[in-house]
Design a protein around this motif. Sequence first.
Motif, PDB file in Angstrom:
ATOM      1  N   ASP A 181      39.476  42.001  41.296  1.00  0.00           N
ATOM      2  CA  ASP A 181      39.635  41.960  42.753  1.00  0.00           C
ATOM      3  C   ASP A 181      40.595  43.052  43.216  1.00  0.00           C
ATOM      4  OD1 ASP A 181      39.425  41.151  45.352  1.00  0.00           O
ATOM      5  OD2 ASP A 181      40.606  39.311  45.112  1.00  0.00           O
ATOM      6  N   SER A 236      40.635  45.218  45.558  1.00  0.00           N
ATOM      7  CA  SER A 236      40.922  45.441  46.975  1.00  0.00           C
ATOM      8  C   SER A 236      42.046  44.530  47.473  1.00  0.00           C
ATOM      9  CB  SER A 236      39.668  45.222  47.828  1.00  0.00           C
ATOM     10  OG  SER A 236      39.281  43.857  47.822  1.00  0.00           O
ATOM     11  N   TYR A 245      41.478  33.166  46.430  1.00  0.00           N
ATOM     12  CA  TYR A 245      40.867  34.378  45.870  1.00  0.00           C
ATOM     13  C   TYR A 245      40.324  34.126  44.465  1.00  0.00           C
ATOM     14  CZ  TYR A 245      43.197  36.958  49.655  1.00  0.00           C
ATOM     15  OH  TYR A 245      43.621  37.438  50.867  1.00  0.00           O
ATOM     16  N   TYR A 267      31.705  33.441  42.092  1.00  0.00           N
ATOM     17  CA  TYR A 267      30.819  34.597  41.912  1.00  0.00           C
ATOM     18  C   TYR A 267      30.278  34.647  40.482  1.00  0.00           C
ATOM     19  CZ  TYR A 267      29.026  39.325  42.446  1.00  0.00           C
ATOM     20  OH  TYR A 267      28.194  40.421  42.496  1.00  0.00           O
ATOM     21  N   TYR A 273      32.403  44.299  37.788  1.00  0.00           N
ATOM     22  CA  TYR A 273      32.402  44.287  39.249  1.00  0.00           C
ATOM     23  C   TYR A 273      33.813  44.542  39.765  1.00  0.00           C
ATOM     24  CZ  TYR A 273      27.742  42.181  39.120  1.00  0.00           C
ATOM     25  OH  TYR A 273      26.403  41.933  38.909  1.00  0.00           O
ATOM     26  N   THR A 274      33.909  45.292  40.839  1.00  0.00           N
ATOM     27  CA  THR A 274      35.182  45.527  41.508  1.00  0.00           C
ATOM     28  C   THR A 274      35.006  45.291  42.999  1.00  0.00           C
ATOM     29  OG1 THR A 274      36.897  47.171  42.016  1.00  0.00           O
ATOM     30  CG2 THR A 274      34.675  48.007  41.652  1.00  0.00           C
ATOM     31  N   THR A 275      36.068  44.860  43.647  1.00  0.00           N
ATOM     32  CA  THR A 275      36.023  44.702  45.099  1.00  0.00           C
ATOM     33  C   THR A 275      36.608  45.915  45.805  1.00  0.00           C
ATOM     34  OG1 THR A 275      38.183  43.585  45.155  1.00  0.00           O
ATOM     35  CG2 THR A 275      36.215  42.200  44.897  1.00  0.00           C
ATOM     36  N   VAL A 323      30.047  47.254  42.908  1.00  0.00           N
ATOM     37  CA  VAL A 323      30.979  46.781  43.930  1.00  0.00           C
ATOM     38  C   VAL A 323      30.454  45.481  44.520  1.00  0.00           C
ATOM     39  CG1 VAL A 323      32.106  47.302  46.124  1.00  0.00           C
ATOM     40  CG2 VAL A 323      31.661  49.148  44.482  1.00  0.00           C
ATOM     41  N   THR A 324      31.355  44.524  44.737  1.00  0.00           N
ATOM     42  CA  THR A 324      30.979  43.279  45.390  1.00  0.00           C
ATOM     43  C   THR A 324      32.018  42.932  46.450  1.00  0.00           C
ATOM     44  OG1 THR A 324      30.345  40.970  45.023  1.00  0.00           O
ATOM     45  CG2 THR A 324      32.204  41.776  43.765  1.00  0.00           C
ATOM     46  N   ASP A 325      31.606  42.170  47.424  1.00  0.00           N
ATOM     47  CA  ASP A 325      32.480  41.762  48.518  1.00  0.00           C
ATOM     48  C   ASP A 325      32.637  40.249  48.478  1.00  0.00           C
ATOM     49  OD1 ASP A 325      33.900  41.309  50.793  1.00  0.00           O
ATOM     50  OD2 ASP A 325      32.509  42.309  52.162  1.00  0.00           O
ATOM     51  N   LEU A 326      33.757  39.799  47.943  1.00  0.00           N
ATOM     52  CA  LEU A 326      33.980  38.361  47.809  1.00  0.00           C
ATOM     53  C   LEU A 326      34.226  37.688  49.148  1.00  0.00           C
ATOM     54  CD1 LEU A 326      36.296  38.339  44.659  1.00  0.00           C
ATOM     55  CD2 LEU A 326      33.865  37.830  44.770  1.00  0.00           C
ATOM     56  N   ASN A 327      34.613  38.461  50.163  1.00  0.00           N
ATOM     57  CA  ASN A 327      34.865  37.884  51.478  1.00  0.00           C
ATOM     58  C   ASN A 327      33.611  37.283  52.096  1.00  0.00           C
ATOM     59  OD1 ASN A 327      37.693  38.497  51.887  1.00  0.00           O
ATOM     60  ND2 ASN A 327      37.077  40.644  51.891  1.00  0.00           N
TER      61      ASN A 327
END
Length: 273
Positions: free
Chosen positions: A35, A37, A52, A59, A236-238, A261-265
Amino acid sequence: MNKPIGVIDSGVGGLTVASELIRQLPKEEIIYIGDTSRCPYGPRHEEEVRKYTWEMIDYLLLHEIKLLVIACNTATAVVLEEAKEKLSIPVIGVIHPGAIAALKSTRKNHIGVIGTEGTISSGAYYQELTSINNDVKVVSVACPTLVPLVESGGFTGNHATEIIEHALKPILEYDIDSLILGCTHYPLILAKIQEIAGPDINIICSGDETAREVSALLYHNKLLYFGTRIPIHLFYTTGFPETFEKVASDWLDRDDLIVKVTDLNKLEVSEWY
């Protein structure tokens, strides 16, 4: 079992654990999420860390992982026990393995711990170490400047050395003989930490011991993979994939990394949280 091992971290630090998993369990596949970001987790409020961390867990559960490694010390301190209770798969953190390795290493029963503010303020290492050995003396110091240094990818050169020296100065004033790197980011600057600490202090990284515990858990639960596939690891990275990929490629010594890239939000946090 033909399912991957899931690894979560606040950023790139958990790569030190992923590297040992790949080395010790070469047939297994890894799915990693950092994570970046929202890194670092150390200064954040406990409820924020919990939220978080569960987003990352949710995920990885979508990928049908067979075991979860919480490769972030701060997240381990906050979420490990509830994750063990609520998930149907084995879950392991990095604090217990690090404590075991330090107790094996120490000669004076005097152990130092460095970590993020969150990990140190939780007292998790002190509790783990003293629950195993009542006679051990534990001193702990937060080093909030080290995670940003590692995450930046610029942890070489004179300026980086000055930051590391300043961070280590308080813990090295104690007569310790073993020093736990209570953050999985810190092994990325292991050589410099050892140089500054000197040869008489054993530096303890949790990656080796964590991978051994994962191997034992997989065997005990009959989850080891015994086939002949060529394993594919996903990362994966945010945050910025270029920065993540550079650090990951250097640390894992691989040029075939699959970084996404992934968006956990955008995820809905599960009922676990």
